[in-house]
Design a protein around this motif. Sequence first.
Motif, PDB file in Angstrom:
ATOM      1  N   ASP A   1      30.710  32.187  32.792  1.00 54.24           N
ATOM      2  CA  ASP A   1      29.427  32.423  32.123  1.00 54.24           C
ATOM      3  C   ASP A   1      29.622  33.234  30.853  1.00 54.24           C
ATOM      4  OD1 ASP A   1      27.980  31.002  33.955  1.00 54.24           O
ATOM      5  OD2 ASP A   1      27.278  32.734  35.082  1.00 54.24           O
ATOM      6  N   ASN A   2      30.495  34.207  30.909  1.00 53.08           N
ATOM      7  CA  ASN A   2      30.753  35.038  29.733  1.00 53.08           C
ATOM      8  C   ASN A   2      31.373  34.216  28.598  1.00 53.08           C
ATOM      9  OD1 ASN A   2      30.995  37.700  28.369  1.00 53.08           O
ATOM     10  ND2 ASN A   2      33.187  37.282  28.546  1.00 53.08           N
ATOM     11  N   ALA A   3      32.315  33.329  28.950  1.00 50.44           N
ATOM     12  CA  ALA A   3      32.946  32.485  27.932  1.00 50.44           C
ATOM     13  C   ALA A   3      31.939  31.546  27.288  1.00 50.44           C
ATOM     14  CB  ALA A   3      34.093  31.688  28.549  1.00 50.44           C
ATOM     15  N   LEU A   4      30.963  31.073  28.080  1.00 47.49           N
ATOM     16  CA  LEU A   4      29.967  30.126  27.587  1.00 47.49           C
ATOM     17  C   LEU A   4      28.707  30.828  27.099  1.00 47.49           C
ATOM     18  CD1 LEU A   4      30.319  27.337  30.322  1.00 47.49           C
ATOM     19  CD2 LEU A   4      31.307  27.367  28.026  1.00 47.49           C
ATOM     20  N   CYS A   5      28.771  32.157  26.968  1.00 48.67           N
ATOM     21  CA  CYS A   5      27.638  32.952  26.467  1.00 48.67           C
ATOM     22  C   CYS A   5      26.396  32.812  27.343  1.00 48.67           C
ATOM     23  CB  CYS A   5      27.305  32.591  25.025  1.00 48.67           C
ATOM     24  SG  CYS A   5      28.637  32.984  23.876  1.00 48.67           S
ATOM     25  N   GLY A   6      26.588  32.665  28.643  1.00 46.12           N
ATOM     26  CA  GLY A   6      25.456  32.618  29.563  1.00 46.12           C
ATOM     27  C   GLY A   6      25.561  31.567  30.640  1.00 46.12           C
ATOM     28  N   GLY A   7      26.285  30.496  30.392  1.00 43.46           N
ATOM     29  CA  GLY A   7      26.422  29.449  31.393  1.00 43.46           C
ATOM     30  C   GLY A   7      26.319  28.064  30.783  1.00 43.46           C
ATOM     31  N   ILE A   8      25.843  27.101  31.575  1.00 40.00           N
ATOM     32  CA  ILE A   8      25.686  25.712  31.115  1.00 40.00           C
ATOM     33  C   ILE A   8      24.481  25.654  30.183  1.00 40.00           C
ATOM     34  CG2 ILE A   8      25.370  23.328  31.830  1.00 40.00           C
ATOM     35  CD1 ILE A   8      27.982  24.593  32.818  1.00 40.00           C
ATOM     36  N   PRO A   9      24.666  25.237  28.926  1.00 40.83           N
ATOM     37  CA  PRO A   9      23.572  25.321  27.949  1.00 40.83           C
ATOM     38  C   PRO A   9      22.468  24.299  28.177  1.00 40.83           C
ATOM     39  CG  PRO A   9      25.481  24.233  26.979  1.00 40.83           C
ATOM     40  CD  PRO A   9      25.911  24.716  28.332  1.00 40.83           C
ATOM     41  N   PHE A  10      21.231  24.726  27.907  1.00 42.47           N
ATOM     42  CA  PHE A  10      20.095  23.811  27.897  1.00 42.47           C
ATOM     43  C   PHE A  10      20.202  22.914  26.666  1.00 42.47           C
ATOM     44  CE2 PHE A  10      16.882  26.750  30.273  1.00 42.47           C
ATOM     45  CZ  PHE A  10      17.755  26.812  31.346  1.00 42.47           C
ATOM     46  N   GLY A  11      19.652  21.722  26.765  1.00 43.87           N
ATOM     47  CA  GLY A  11      19.559  20.839  25.619  1.00 43.87           C
ATOM     48  C   GLY A  11      20.869  20.237  25.170  1.00 43.87           C
ATOM     49  N   ALA A  12      21.890  20.268  26.038  1.00 45.44           N
ATOM     50  CA  ALA A  12      23.210  19.764  25.647  1.00 45.44           C
ATOM     51  C   ALA A  12      23.841  19.013  26.812  1.00 45.44           C
ATOM     52  CB  ALA A  12      24.115  20.907  25.212  1.00 45.44           C
ATOM     53  N   LEU A  13      24.876  18.229  26.485  1.00 43.32           N
ATOM     54  CA  LEU A  13      25.609  17.453  27.474  1.00 43.32           C
ATOM     55  C   LEU A  13      26.916  18.174  27.799  1.00 43.32           C
ATOM     56  CD1 LEU A  13      25.380  14.720  28.979  1.00 43.32           C
ATOM     57  CD2 LEU A  13      26.612  13.665  27.091  1.00 43.32           C
TER      58      LEU A  13
ATOM     59  N   LYS B   1      36.458  22.343  25.320  1.00 44.03           N
ATOM     60  CA  LYS B   1      35.644  22.067  24.134  1.00 44.03           C
ATOM     61  C   LYS B   1      34.353  22.861  24.240  1.00 44.03           C
ATOM     62  CE  LYS B   1      33.226  18.439  21.562  1.00 44.03           C
ATOM     63  NZ  LYS B   1      32.769  17.036  21.545  1.00 44.03           N
ATOM     64  N   SER B   2      34.075  23.652  23.228  1.00 45.28           N
ATOM     65  CA  SER B   2      32.849  24.435  23.196  1.00 45.28           C
ATOM     66  C   SER B   2      32.651  24.960  21.783  1.00 45.28           C
ATOM     67  CB  SER B   2      32.917  25.610  24.178  1.00 45.28           C
ATOM     68  OG  SER B   2      31.861  26.524  23.938  1.00 45.28           O
ATOM     69  N   PRO B   3      31.428  24.884  21.247  1.00 44.25           N
ATOM     70  CA  PRO B   3      31.186  25.425  19.911  1.00 44.25           C
ATOM     71  C   PRO B   3      31.092  26.951  19.894  1.00 44.25           C
ATOM     72  CG  PRO B   3      29.156  24.554  20.820  1.00 44.25           C
ATOM     73  CD  PRO B   3      30.243  24.218  21.803  1.00 44.25           C
ATOM     74  N   ILE B   4      31.100  27.578  21.089  1.00 40.74           N
ATOM     75  CA  ILE B   4      30.875  29.024  21.147  1.00 40.74           C
ATOM     76  C   ILE B   4      31.983  29.772  21.866  1.00 40.74           C
ATOM     77  CG2 ILE B   4      28.359  28.875  21.002  1.00 40.74           C
ATOM     78  CD1 ILE B   4      28.247  28.989  24.023  1.00 40.74           C
ATOM     79  N   SER B   5      32.983  29.070  22.392  1.00 36.61           N
ATOM     80  CA  SER B   5      34.020  29.742  23.172  1.00 36.61           C
ATOM     81  C   SER B   5      35.405  29.365  22.673  1.00 36.61           C
ATOM     82  CB  SER B   5      33.902  29.356  24.651  1.00 36.61           C
ATOM     83  OG  SER B   5      35.000  29.845  25.401  1.00 36.61           O
ATOM     84  N   PRO B   6      36.338  30.310  22.679  1.00 28.11           N
ATOM     85  CA  PRO B   6      37.733  29.958  22.379  1.00 28.11           C
ATOM     86  C   PRO B   6      38.343  29.238  23.570  1.00 28.11           C
ATOM     87  CG  PRO B   6      37.579  32.250  23.048  1.00 28.11           C
ATOM     88  CD  PRO B   6      36.172  31.745  22.966  1.00 28.11           C
ATOM     89  N   PRO B   7      39.474  28.541  23.406  1.00 29.05           N
ATOM     90  CA  PRO B   7      40.136  27.874  24.530  1.00 29.05           C
ATOM     91  C   PRO B   7      40.584  28.908  25.573  1.00 29.05           C
ATOM     92  CG  PRO B   7      41.003  27.091  22.427  1.00 29.05           C
ATOM     93  CD  PRO B   7      40.181  28.303  22.135  1.00 29.05           C
ATOM     94  N   VAL B   8      40.086  28.788  26.787  1.00 27.89           N
ATOM     95  CA  VAL B   8      40.398  29.765  27.829  1.00 27.89           C
ATOM     96  C   VAL B   8      40.464  29.054  29.176  1.00 27.89           C
ATOM     97  CG1 VAL B   8      37.953  30.321  28.152  1.00 27.89           C
ATOM     98  CG2 VAL B   8      39.686  32.000  28.805  1.00 27.89           C
ATOM     99  N   ALA B   9      41.279  29.573  30.090  1.00 29.18           N
ATOM    100  CA  ALA B   9      41.449  28.975  31.412  1.00 29.18           C
ATOM    101  C   ALA B   9      41.243  30.030  32.492  1.00 29.18           C
ATOM    102  CB  ALA B   9      42.836  28.350  31.543  1.00 29.18           C
ATOM    103  N   TYR B  10      40.702  29.590  33.638  1.00 30.89           N
ATOM    104  CA  TYR B  10      40.451  30.479  34.765  1.00 30.89           C
ATOM    105  C   TYR B  10      41.033  29.861  36.039  1.00 30.89           C
ATOM    106  CZ  TYR B  10      36.964  32.545  31.648  1.00 30.89           C
ATOM    107  OH  TYR B  10      36.341  33.129  30.576  1.00 30.89           O
ATOM    108  N   PRO B  11      41.898  30.573  36.757  1.00 34.90           N
ATOM    109  CA  PRO B  11      42.342  30.081  38.061  1.00 34.90           C
ATOM    110  C   PRO B  11      41.199  30.188  39.069  1.00 34.90           C
ATOM    111  CG  PRO B  11      43.220  32.275  37.663  1.00 34.90           C
ATOM    112  CD  PRO B  11      42.517  31.869  36.403  1.00 34.90           C
TER     113      PRO B  11
END
Length: 361
Positions: free
Chosen positions: A89-101, A315-325
Motif C-alpha cells: 500500500d505504501n509503494a502504491l500510495c494507498g493501494g489499488i487505485p480507483f479509475g485505473a486498470l 509498472k506504476s506511475p507513482i512507485s519505483p521498481p520494488v519487490a516484496y517476499p
Amino acid sequence: MANKLISQMGLPPSLSHVFSARNILTSKDALSLPELDLMALLDMEIASVRASVARISEATCPPFQTALALMEEKMKSGGYLSTSLPGLDNALCGGIPFGALTELVGPSGIGKTQFCLKLALLAALPECYGGLNGRVIYIDTESKFSSRRMIEIGESSFPQIFRLQGLAQKMAGSIIVVRPTSISEFNDSLQQMKLTLLQNEVKLLIVDSMAALVSWDNDKGNISSRLSPLRGSLSFLKSIAEFSQIPVVVTNQVRSHSNDDTFHYIFQGHKKGTSGSERSESHLTAALGIQWAHAVTIRLIFEAHSGHRFIKVAKSPISPPVAYPFVVETSGITLLNQEGFGVAGSEINSIRCQGCNVLAQ
C-alpha cells in the motif's frame, strides 16, 4: 474519450432519454453525425441539437487541468482500495487505485486468486472497518473462485466482523460471481451489468483471468490475431474504470516461449531438449502481450525463485521498481518484509517460477 457515455454528461434527463431511445449512446455516436442528420434522427429543433452537441463536446474534451488540481481531485475522491499489505500500500500510495486498470501476472498457483479474494472482501467490508461497503463483480473465467476459501480468509482476517450474526452473509451476498466461457459471453455479461456498474453500486470489478478467454491451442495463428477479440474488452474495462471511478483488477497468466516461436503454459509440461531453468527463468512471459501491458496502469508480477515468492511492482506511475517476499496463509497473502527491496534493470519485468513448488501449496 470517444466512448464516454452520453447518459453521464449532464444533459437534461428528457434529452438524454431521446438520445438513448435512438441508440446514440456515446460521444462518438453523437459527434460523428452532422447536425441536420441528428435533428432528423432525434426529431428535435436545431437549437436543441446544437446545445446538446456543445455540451457533449465540452464533456468529451474537457478544459486543461493543472497538476495541483489533479492532485487535489485525487485526494478528495479517496483514490485507493487498501490491500491490507502495508508495504505494498505504501509503494502504491494507498493501494489499488480507483479509475485505473491493475494487472496481476504470474504462474498458476502463485497466489493471484488469493489476492483477488482478499480484495473482494475488503471492498465488501463495512466502511467502519476500513472497507468500501459496496458490491463486487467477480468474473471467474477459470472456476477458481471458492466461497469456502473466501470465508476462511474473512474469519482469519476479520474475526470481530465474522462473529457478528448475519454480517458475513451480507458481505458474501454483495459479491456477484459471473462465469463466462468465451469472449462473447464476457462482453455480454459486462453489457448486462453496465447500468449497475455506472450507478455507483459496484465498488470493485475483478476479472480472473482474461488470458483464459483466449485460445492458445492453435499455434499457427500469430499472437496479434488471437488477441484481437480482447481489444474491445480492454477498451470497455478501461472506460468502466474511468467513468465509474472504481478499481478494476485483472489477472493474467504466463506462457513459456521456446526458440521455435511456439507457446505453452508453464504447467503443461516440459519440451524435449529444454532445461528446467531455461524454460522457467528465461522464457516466461505474460500471456496477453505488449499491447495489453501498455494499456494497464499498474502491473504487479507474482513470481517464485530461491524458495520464496515475491510480489513486484513492475509498472506504476507513482512507485519505483520494488519487490516484496510473501507467503500465503489462512488469512491470505502476508508480506514477509514491509520495506521491500529495490529491483534494478530488466529484472523487474522478468517472471520466474523456480525453486518453489507453488502448485503444491
